[in-house]
Design an enzyme around this catalytic site. Structure first.
Site, PDB file in Angstrom:
ATOM      1  N   LYS A 195      -3.075  -2.740   5.686  1.00  0.00           N
ATOM      2  CA  LYS A 195      -3.901  -3.697   4.952  1.00  0.00           C
ATOM      3  C   LYS A 195      -4.718  -4.531   5.927  1.00  0.00           C
ATOM      4  O   LYS A 195      -5.874  -4.832   5.677  1.00  0.00           O
ATOM      5  CB  LYS A 195      -3.014  -4.609   4.096  1.00  0.00           C
ATOM      6  CG  LYS A 195      -2.702  -4.031   2.731  1.00  0.00           C
ATOM      7  CD  LYS A 195      -3.864  -4.217   1.774  1.00  0.00           C
ATOM      8  CE  LYS A 195      -3.784  -3.332   0.555  1.00  0.00           C
ATOM      9  NZ  LYS A 195      -3.140  -3.905  -0.592  1.00  0.00           N
ATOM     10  N   CYS A 254       2.756 -11.586  19.318  1.00  0.00           N
ATOM     11  CA  CYS A 254       1.851 -11.026  18.299  1.00  0.00           C
ATOM     12  C   CYS A 254       2.366 -11.483  16.938  1.00  0.00           C
ATOM     13  O   CYS A 254       3.482 -11.122  16.550  1.00  0.00           O
ATOM     14  CB  CYS A 254       1.811  -9.497  18.359  1.00  0.00           C
ATOM     15  SG  CYS A 254       0.940  -8.798  16.921  1.00  0.00           S
ATOM     16  N   HIS A 267      -1.715  -3.862  16.113  1.00  0.00           N
ATOM     17  CA  HIS A 267      -2.626  -4.608  15.241  1.00  0.00           C
ATOM     18  C   HIS A 267      -4.060  -4.709  15.762  1.00  0.00           C
ATOM     19  O   HIS A 267      -4.932  -5.220  15.061  1.00  0.00           O
ATOM     20  CB  HIS A 267      -2.061  -6.010  14.980  1.00  0.00           C
ATOM     21  CG  HIS A 267      -0.867  -5.982  14.072  1.00  0.00           C
ATOM     22  ND1 HIS A 267       0.417  -5.849  14.538  1.00  0.00           N
ATOM     23  CD2 HIS A 267      -0.785  -6.003  12.720  1.00  0.00           C
ATOM     24  CE1 HIS A 267       1.244  -5.807  13.514  1.00  0.00           C
ATOM     25  NE2 HIS A 267       0.548  -5.897  12.402  1.00  0.00           N
ATOM     26  N   HIS A 297       4.027   1.557   2.364  1.00  0.00           N
ATOM     27  CA  HIS A 297       5.265   0.892   1.949  1.00  0.00           C
ATOM     28  C   HIS A 297       5.956   1.702   0.851  1.00  0.00           C
ATOM     29  O   HIS A 297       7.175   1.868   0.844  1.00  0.00           O
ATOM     30  CB  HIS A 297       4.975  -0.512   1.411  1.00  0.00           C
ATOM     31  CG  HIS A 297       4.204  -1.384   2.362  1.00  0.00           C
ATOM     32  ND1 HIS A 297       2.964  -1.876   2.067  1.00  0.00           N
ATOM     33  CD2 HIS A 297       4.500  -1.830   3.606  1.00  0.00           C
ATOM     34  CE1 HIS A 297       2.517  -2.603   3.080  1.00  0.00           C
ATOM     35  NE2 HIS A 297       3.432  -2.580   4.040  1.00  0.00           N
ATOM     36  N   HIS A 349       0.856  -1.180   0.000  1.00  0.00           N
ATOM     37  CA  HIS A 349       0.000   0.000   0.000  1.00  0.00           C
ATOM     38  C   HIS A 349       0.897   1.238   0.000  1.00  0.00           C
ATOM     39  O   HIS A 349       2.132   1.119  -0.022  1.00  0.00           O
ATOM     40  CB  HIS A 349      -0.992  -0.019   1.171  1.00  0.00           C
ATOM     41  CG  HIS A 349      -0.375  -0.071   2.545  1.00  0.00           C
ATOM     42  ND1 HIS A 349       0.500   0.882   3.008  1.00  0.00           N
ATOM     43  CD2 HIS A 349      -0.507  -0.977   3.549  1.00  0.00           C
ATOM     44  CE1 HIS A 349       0.866   0.584   4.240  1.00  0.00           C
ATOM     45  NE2 HIS A 349       0.283  -0.556   4.595  1.00  0.00           N
ATOM     46  N   CYS A 369      -2.706  -6.417  20.893  1.00  0.00           N
ATOM     47  CA  CYS A 369      -1.506  -5.683  20.454  1.00  0.00           C
ATOM     48  C   CYS A 369      -1.919  -4.258  20.079  1.00  0.00           C
ATOM     49  O   CYS A 369      -2.884  -4.061  19.340  1.00  0.00           O
ATOM     50  CB  CYS A 369      -0.900  -6.393  19.253  1.00  0.00           C
ATOM     51  SG  CYS A 369       0.244  -5.373  18.321  1.00  0.00           S
ATOM     52  N   CYS A 379       3.070  -8.611  14.407  1.00  0.00           N
ATOM     53  CA  CYS A 379       4.378  -7.947  14.596  1.00  0.00           C
ATOM     54  C   CYS A 379       5.528  -8.952  14.523  1.00  0.00           C
ATOM     55  O   CYS A 379       6.675  -8.560  14.422  1.00  0.00           O
ATOM     56  CB  CYS A 379       4.471  -7.279  15.964  1.00  0.00           C
ATOM     57  SG  CYS A 379       3.371  -5.887  16.194  1.00  0.00           S
TER      58      CYS A 379
END
Ligand code: MSP
Length: 535
Positions: free
Chosen positions: A316, A135, A163, A29, A26, A160, A138
């Site tokens: 995402k 997690c 996330h 990045h 996305h 987390c 991660c």
């Protein structure tokens, strides 16, 4: 292993994080990639040997689960994502990388094992047991401080903070790296190298984290749990922890363990660009790993901010990701690159909006730079048959343009040394604005009506052409396609654009008078689509 001595020549080695192949890229990045690419291209334009590394992080539980959910092997999944998503991203946003490393390549796997064996043999790795909250998003054990109360489906459970998903309790016997021994050494290193972690806010955060003390780091996972990773060389019932494997890409890609000469010519890296979410891995674990192996840490780790959507990190997994091609299909790669470098201070968070992108495209690129170039070159075609006229006597106003150009080159170059890309663009725009203002004030179309002002007209158009030459050189790293178009109209007499050193760009009078200019292709074409429809 011998401590590595740095080759201080003029080499500039810059890296991006290697991206997980669990999903397609996305714009978050792409943002990291563009920043690293701008730095690499700029340093190359300075005449340095510039090397940009990027790549993909393909091991670990996250990838394994994604592959399983898609009913293919992790290898097949990684191949597909690399071919269909991650390599094409580089084209989409015009990245000029020197290498692309995949952590499943033999050059990486073999030398990760070499590194591990070396640390094991020298006593930095031992066997122990661990219990903690993991997690998978991660790929990291979390401390209580990293967890927050869940919401919605996860209400009542700790999740987390990154996330927003529950962690998993893991209890394993595995191998540990003696990270705890490095707290003091790292703090001393940060003190001695104040630019090692940038920006300062990131440096302060990391330093207070390390001051609280470090725990040893589990660097393996038992194959009983899952087996998508690099075998621990002395114990094939374990695989390497994905982050320990991934961080080593920065040295395996440049010859660590097999091409010492290449390695010595590039290491230590000049700048390692990372998102702030993965700063601790790069500013704490990574230098400690290198110190244990007797290798110098990189010169700088730069933690940039997040692209936010609705105030949260775009991701995402939270379904807020925007594909880079959604932007480039309408606005082109140059506008993508310019926009993110100009609109957000590198190091701070920023919100993306279609309206802001569209407004900046119109005002700064199309009307600011594009229009300046097209009308200047059109006037040389119209009044001098496309032959660059010679300048005669310079007035104070002409000299002011020259001074602003020289200052812009120096300020932009300094800003790039400081990894302040936004400031570099601000400096460059002082010249764009000055040239637009200069044309308005000089009114070459009025001068053209009076034969006795022919010399003055020549000087004015020569000045704008020289200004555009400077802009082509400065913008080559940021908007390479537009800079190349500008150069093909203007710079034929001077050789290739890439060969024009930044350090010499401000020297006035380089375009040879009498040279024929070509027509200019539009740099930033008009976009018919309404910004909101671009979605
Ligand atoms: N695989 C690890 C990195 C290993 S490096 C040895 C990883 N990969 S990632 O694909 O999840 O993220 C890679 C980079 O993209 C990170 O630097 C991350 O911060 C960046 N970004 C992901 N989402 C982002 C935003 N929303 N905004 C800005 N950058 C973002 O972590």
């Amino acid at each position: 292993m011998e401590p590595m001595s740095a080759n201080k020549g003029q080499s500039f080695y810059v890296t991006t994080p290697i991206f997980y192949v669990n999903d397609a890229p996305h714009i978050g990045h792409a943002y990291t990639e563009v920043a690293a690419d701008v730095l690499a291209r700029w340093h190359r334009q300075r005449g340095e040997r510039s090397f940009l590394l990027t790549g993909t992080d393909e091991h670990g539980e996250k990838i394994l689960r994604t592959a399983a959910a898609n009913k293919v092997s992790p290898r097949q999944w990684a191949d597909k994502l690399v071919e269909e998503a991650w390599l094409p991203l580089l084209e989409t946003i015009d990245i000029q990388n020197q290498d692309f490393i995949r952590t499943t390549e033999p050059r990486h796997e073999k030398n990760v094992q070499k590194f591990l064996q070396h640390l094991y043999d020298t006593g930095f790795i031992y066997r122990g047991s661990y219990e903690g909250n993991y997690c998978v998003g991660c790929e990291e054990y979390k401390t209580d401080a990293d967890l927050i109360d869940g919401e919605g489906a996860f209400a009542g459970q700790p999740v987390c903070a990154i996330h927003s998903k529950p962690v998993e309790k893991l209890q394993e016997t595995n191998y540990f790296f003696k990270l705890s021994e490095y707290a003091d050494k790292l703090l001393a290193f940060y003190e001695a190298n104040p630019k090692f972690i940038q920006p300062d806010s990131a440096r302060n955060e990391v330093m207070s984290f390390v001051r609280r003390g470090l725990e040893d780091l589990s660097i393996s996972r038992s194959k009983e749990k899952f087996d998508w990773g690099i075998d621990i060389p002395w114990d094939d019932s374990h695989i390497t922890y994905v982050w320990f494997d991934a961080l080593l890409n920065y040295i395996t890609a440049i010859g660590y363990g097999e091409d010492e000469e290449k390695f010595a010519s590039l290491w230590p890296a000049s700048v390692q660009v990372v998102g702030k979410d993965i700063l601790r891995f790069h500013a704490v674990i990574w230098p400690a790993m290198l110190m244990a192996a007797g290798i110098e840490p990189p010169k700088q780790v730069f933690g940039h901010g997040w692209l936010l959507v609705g105030g949260e990190k775009m991701s995402k997994s939270k379904l807020t990701g925007i594909a880079p091609s959604q932007i480039t299909d309408t606005f082109g790669s140059d506008a993508f690159r310019y926009y993110f470098m100009k609109a957000i201070a590198f190091g701070q968070d920023g919100s993306f909006s279609w309206e802001d992108l569209s407004a900046r495209y119109q005002a700064e690129l199309a009307n600011g730079l594009g229009n300046l170039a097209s009308r200047s070159i059109a006037m040389i075609h119209r009044y001098f048959d496309g032959v660059l006229p010679a300048a005669s006597e310079f007035t104070d106003e002409d000299k002011k343009v020259q001074q602003i150009a020289t200052d812009a080159v120096a300020a932009a170059d300094q800003a790039i040394s400081d990894v302040a890309i936004q400031d570099a663009l601000t400096a460059i725009w002082t010249l764009v604005d000055e040239l637009n203002n200069y044309i308005t004030v000089q009114e070459p179309w009025v001068l053209a009506k009076d034969e006795s002002k022919r010399d003055r007209l020549a000087t004015v158009l020569n000045t704008t052409a020289e200004g555009l030459r400077v802009l082509a050189v400065l913008m080559n790293s940021i908007t390479p396609k537009a800079a190349a178009k500008l150069w093909s109209a203007l710079g034929a007499g001077l050789g290739s654009l890439d060969a024009q050193p930044i350090g010499d760009a401000g020297r006035w009078g380089q375009l040879p008078a009498g040279a024929a200019l070509a027509e200019l292709e539009p740099l930033f074409p008009r976009i018919e689509t309404d910004a909101t429809e671009a979605k």
